[in-house]
Design a protein around this motif. Sequence first.
Motif, short mmCIF file in Angstrom:
data_model
loop_
_atom_site.label_atom_id
_atom_site.label_comp_id
_atom_site.label_asym_id
_atom_site.label_seq_id
_atom_site.Cartn_x
_atom_site.Cartn_y
_atom_site.Cartn_z
N VAL A 40 8.65 46.79 18.54
CA VAL A 40 9.44 45.78 17.83
C VAL A 40 8.70 45.41 16.56
N ASP A 41 9.41 45.44 15.43
CA ASP A 41 8.91 44.94 14.15
C ASP A 41 9.60 43.61 13.86
N MET A 42 8.82 42.59 13.50
CA MET A 42 9.37 41.26 13.24
C MET A 42 9.00 40.79 11.84
N MET A 43 10.01 40.25 11.13
CA MET A 43 9.79 39.70 9.79
C MET A 43 10.93 38.74 9.48
N ASN A 44 10.58 37.62 8.83
CA ASN A 44 11.59 36.62 8.42
C ASN A 44 12.42 36.10 9.59
N GLY A 45 11.82 35.99 10.76
CA GLY A 45 12.53 35.48 11.91
C GLY A 45 13.46 36.47 12.58
N GLY A 46 13.59 37.67 12.01
CA GLY A 46 14.41 38.71 12.60
C GLY A 46 13.55 39.82 13.18
N SER A 47 14.18 40.73 13.90
CA SER A 47 13.40 41.81 14.51
C SER A 47 14.25 43.07 14.61
N ASP A 48 13.59 44.21 14.56
CA ASP A 48 14.19 45.52 14.78
C ASP A 48 13.36 46.23 15.84
N ASP A 49 14.02 46.81 16.85
CA ASP A 49 13.29 47.53 17.87
C ASP A 49 13.55 49.02 17.74
N PHE A 50 12.60 49.81 18.26
CA PHE A 50 12.70 51.27 18.16
C PHE A 50 12.15 51.92 19.42
N LEU A 51 12.65 53.12 19.69
CA LEU A 51 12.26 53.88 20.88
C LEU A 51 12.00 55.31 20.44
N GLY A 52 10.89 55.91 20.95
CA GLY A 52 10.59 57.25 20.51
C GLY A 52 9.70 58.03 21.45
N LEU A 53 9.46 59.28 21.06
CA LEU A 53 8.60 60.20 21.79
C LEU A 53 7.44 60.61 20.89
#
Length: 242
Positions: free
Chosen positions: A105-118
């Motif tokens: 999870v990357d968080m900035m400005n009170g928001g977040s984006d999550d990612f899934l990988g190999l």
Amino acid sequence: MFTPHPAGAFCAVVSMICGAALSPAQAEVLGGRLSLAHSAFVDDTSMAKSAAVGSIELPMGERFSMQSDLGLAGLHALDDKTVNITTHAILHFGADSAAGLFYGVDMMNGGSDDFLGLEYARNLGAAQVEAYVAGIDSAEGSATLLGLAGEMPLSGGPFSLGAALDHASVGGGRSATRFGLTGGYAVGESTRLVAEIGTLGGGIGVDDTSGGYVKVGVDFTFGRNAGTTFGQRSVFNSIPGL
């Protein structure tokens, strides 16, 4: 949605890592790393990033381990802070190769984006190589992250050379690619000075993010493996940071 304070989150992970490094159960810690770095564009030093990343890897049986990363970065041109939290579930095929499934999870400005990988890592003689691929759903749309990195020592001495490539692409044909040549100098068994020169092309959500850059930092490692199996995974490795 609760978003942890960046400084408090990073202090927590540093305390966890230091406690593990100094505890009697250190033999149960496969590896750990604390990295401090600063990077900036050559033509515009206000486009800079100061980052600290802490990682620890613990055994989960004979062939499995779990790695956790927590990073804090200051993006100077955006006058903002980011927090990255990533967990890796790792399968070791032997002493020289491993594969992992990671979620972050990357968080900035009170928001977040999550990612899934190999991801995959392998030792080729004295050289070390790792690669990853991940998918992310962000405010900019669905994105794909790709990365490849390698490094090897020079004649068994304290110097090492390598290269790293990170690429991010989203819908609409927008993308960002970072390529750098890396170097390291070992100062003792657990401390290493690192440097990187490279170029970042394109941009996603941030203007004027193309050009050459330089990066300097220091890595501290501990544990049985003197470091972790995998590096940090974050959107900010490609955009908008370096």
